[in-house]
Design a protein around this motif. Structure first.
Motif, mmCIF file in Angstrom:
data_model
loop_
_atom_site.group_PDB
_atom_site.id
_atom_site.type_symbol
_atom_site.label_atom_id
_atom_site.label_comp_id
_atom_site.label_asym_id
_atom_site.label_seq_id
_atom_site.Cartn_x
_atom_site.Cartn_y
_atom_site.Cartn_z
ATOM 1 N N GLU A 1 -35.764 -79.112 -29.287
ATOM 2 C CA GLU A 1 -34.338 -79.238 -28.949
ATOM 3 C C GLU A 1 -33.943 -80.059 -27.835
ATOM 4 O O GLU A 1 -32.962 -81.140 -28.215
ATOM 5 C CB GLU A 1 -33.874 -77.901 -28.761
ATOM 6 N N ALA A 2 -34.797 -80.317 -26.927
ATOM 7 C CA ALA A 2 -34.417 -81.336 -26.008
ATOM 8 C C ALA A 2 -34.684 -82.548 -26.428
ATOM 9 O O ALA A 2 -33.795 -83.527 -26.442
ATOM 10 C CB ALA A 2 -35.309 -81.093 -24.626
ATOM 11 N N LEU A 3 -35.771 -82.857 -26.958
ATOM 12 C CA LEU A 3 -35.990 -84.249 -27.773
ATOM 13 C C LEU A 3 -34.900 -84.382 -28.719
ATOM 14 O O LEU A 3 -34.238 -85.696 -28.801
ATOM 15 C CB LEU A 3 -37.622 -84.221 -28.484
ATOM 16 N N PHE B 1 -43.026 -90.225 -23.153
ATOM 17 C CA PHE B 1 -42.007 -89.331 -22.994
ATOM 18 C C PHE B 1 -42.318 -87.657 -22.874
ATOM 19 O O PHE B 1 -43.257 -87.327 -24.006
ATOM 20 C CB PHE B 1 -40.781 -89.444 -23.642
ATOM 21 N N ARG B 2 -41.947 -87.074 -22.073
ATOM 22 C CA ARG B 2 -42.136 -85.578 -22.027
ATOM 23 C C ARG B 2 -40.743 -84.983 -21.805
ATOM 24 O O ARG B 2 -40.117 -85.012 -21.099
ATOM 25 C CB ARG B 2 -43.147 -85.152 -20.769
ATOM 26 N N PHE B 3 -40.682 -83.753 -23.121
ATOM 27 C CA PHE B 3 -39.657 -83.091 -23.177
ATOM 28 C C PHE B 3 -39.888 -81.698 -23.219
ATOM 29 O O PHE B 3 -41.201 -81.149 -23.706
ATOM 30 C CB PHE B 3 -38.693 -83.252 -24.326
ATOM 31 N N ALA B 4 -39.342 -80.702 -22.729
ATOM 32 C CA ALA B 4 -39.488 -79.233 -22.734
ATOM 33 C C ALA B 4 -39.610 -78.571 -23.934
ATOM 34 O O ALA B 4 -40.371 -77.667 -24.058
ATOM 35 C CB ALA B 4 -38.508 -78.618 -21.618
ATOM 36 N N PRO C 1 -30.888 -81.780 -20.202
ATOM 37 C CA PRO C 1 -31.718 -80.518 -20.024
ATOM 38 C C PRO C 1 -32.831 -80.597 -20.848
ATOM 39 O O PRO C 1 -32.783 -80.957 -22.168
ATOM 40 C CB PRO C 1 -30.679 -79.389 -20.586
ATOM 41 N N GLY C 2 -33.852 -80.294 -20.357
ATOM 42 C CA GLY C 2 -35.265 -80.397 -21.042
ATOM 43 C C GLY C 2 -35.974 -81.558 -21.108
ATOM 44 O O GLY C 2 -37.190 -81.854 -21.527
ATOM 45 N N PHE C 3 -35.305 -82.808 -20.341
ATOM 46 C CA PHE C 3 -36.135 -83.992 -20.124
ATOM 47 C C PHE C 3 -37.105 -83.678 -18.868
ATOM 48 O O PHE C 3 -36.729 -83.156 -17.894
ATOM 49 C CB PHE C 3 -35.406 -85.302 -19.850
ATOM 50 N N LEU C 4 -38.327 -84.092 -18.990
ATOM 51 C CA LEU C 4 -39.366 -83.679 -18.008
ATOM 52 C C LEU C 4 -39.643 -85.091 -17.407
ATOM 53 O O LEU C 4 -40.022 -85.117 -16.086
ATOM 54 C CB LEU C 4 -40.756 -83.141 -18.568
ATOM 55 N N SER C 5 -40.174 -86.165 -18.213
ATOM 56 C CA SER C 5 -40.557 -87.409 -17.459
ATOM 57 C C SER C 5 -40.699 -88.467 -18.285
ATOM 58 O O SER C 5 -40.802 -88.127 -19.616
ATOM 59 C CB SER C 5 -42.065 -86.988 -16.830
#
Length: 105
Positions: A62-64, A56-59, A37-41
């Protein structure tokens, strides 16, 4: 409110790195991170001089953090430093402004 987190990686492979093993690990790590959850690309870019940057993109932070501390990722990072990477750095950045998306006809 924007809370995206961007990780910029500039990791340089050793000349003697086992590229088959490196590729297999990369595929395995992507199969894990892409389900979190929260991983974008994630995208990689290679310049003409051979330098490769991965973004890397995270929302959220916490996701990272979930990715950073994932047990399989922790072990793979250790292996990466021991077997594949000669040098490099990571930059962890918070998005402070976002403009767009733009659509042109």
């Amino acid at each position: 409110m924007i809370s995206d987190v961007i990780v910029v990686g500039d990791l340089k492979l050793r000349d003697d790195a086992d590229m088959d093993s490196y590729g297999q690990l990369g595929e395995r790590m992507y199969s894990i991170v892409s389900k979190l959850p929260g991983f974008l690309s994630v995208k990689s870019f290679r310049a003409e001089d051979g330098e490769e940057i991965t973004v890397f993109r995270f929302a959220s932070e916490e996701a990272l953090e979930a990715w950073r501390t994932h047990p399989d990722h922790v072990e793979t990072m250790k292996r990466g430093h021991a077997e594949f990477y000669g040098s490099g750095f990571l930059q962890i950045c918070r998005v402070i402004r976002e403009v767009g998306p733009f659509k042109h006809n």
